[in-house]
Design an enzyme around this catalytic site. Sequence first.
Site, PDB file in Angstrom:
ATOM      1  N   THR A 165     -18.336 -31.988 -21.202  1.00  0.00           N
ATOM      2  CA  THR A 165     -17.023 -32.264 -21.780  1.00  0.00           C
ATOM      3  C   THR A 165     -17.051 -32.360 -23.299  1.00  0.00           C
ATOM      4  OG1 THR A 165     -17.382 -34.628 -21.398  1.00  0.00           O
ATOM      5  CG2 THR A 165     -16.152 -33.398 -19.714  1.00  0.00           C
ATOM      6  N   ASP A 166     -18.244 -32.409 -23.899  1.00  0.00           N
ATOM      7  CA  ASP A 166     -18.368 -32.408 -25.347  1.00  0.00           C
ATOM      8  C   ASP A 166     -19.326 -31.310 -25.774  1.00  0.00           C
ATOM      9  OD1 ASP A 166     -17.830 -33.191 -27.939  1.00  0.00           O
ATOM     10  OD2 ASP A 166     -19.256 -34.856 -27.942  1.00  0.00           O
ATOM     11  N   LEU A 167     -19.063 -30.103 -25.277  1.00  0.00           N
ATOM     12  CA  LEU A 167     -19.938 -28.967 -25.568  1.00  0.00           C
ATOM     13  C   LEU A 167     -19.676 -28.488 -26.991  1.00  0.00           C
ATOM     14  CD1 LEU A 167     -22.089 -27.081 -24.403  1.00  0.00           C
ATOM     15  CD2 LEU A 167     -20.234 -25.559 -23.647  1.00  0.00           C
ATOM     16  N   ASN A 168     -20.556 -28.869 -27.891  1.00  0.00           N
ATOM     17  CA  ASN A 168     -20.439 -28.443 -29.284  1.00  0.00           C
ATOM     18  C   ASN A 168     -21.834 -28.241 -29.850  1.00  0.00           C
ATOM     19  OD1 ASN A 168     -21.416 -30.938 -30.755  1.00  0.00           O
ATOM     20  ND2 ASN A 168     -19.719 -31.848 -29.619  1.00  0.00           N
TER      21      ASN A 168
END
Length: 234
Positions: A165-168
């Site tokens: 959900t925080d793919l960066n």
Amino acid sequence: MERLSLNNTHIWFDETLLKEKPELCFDIAFWQQKDAVLGSATGRGITWFVQTDTVPAALRHYRRGGLFGKLVKDSYLFAGWESTRAAEEFNLLHYLRDAGIAVPRPLAARAVREGLTYQADILVEKIDGARDLVGILTEETLTTAQYRAVGRLVRQLHDAGVCHTDLNIHNILLDNEGLFWLIDFDKCGRRDGDSWKAANLSRLQRSFNKEVGRFQIRWQPADWDALMQGYQGQ
């Protein structure tokens, strides 16, 4: 994986990796007394890097972000031990490791209940010598083959049915051996179907674009094409 219950505290740990007493390893003073603190990093809170008897590790206390986090910093509604953020991340990392995906090994996780709420911590392997893509791309470019490797890694994650959900690019690391890793799986989990995958990829693409403006990273749209070639198995 082992479990330890102590009054209002529940601890999950891997006895093959964690040789220290599980009930002590979430207290930074314990590591300071052992002269085992390697350093720290500041983000939403402080992440401590410590040297365990087996591997270097990162100790993180769960903290809220956003506006609500300014009011309630680190307490969460208790809905069962296995539903705590610590347990969910610990178990998800085990699942991903079993699936052959390059993520840190979880050493231990803890949840401490107080009435209707709980606080939590997690201790995971620190990938020694690894740097995130932001730090790397501020200094040099990645090759087409490397971008394809990143794409293959994300595809592995999606094939395992897991949405980060925080793919960066802060959460993608490159180690000294040339292997890419995914980190920080708080609030992530398994999902059914495929409808979420395109949005997850778009999130990663926005991260590249965002950091061009913030840190002037060495990235161009053609690099995304190479990443997608890896994702699509080319």
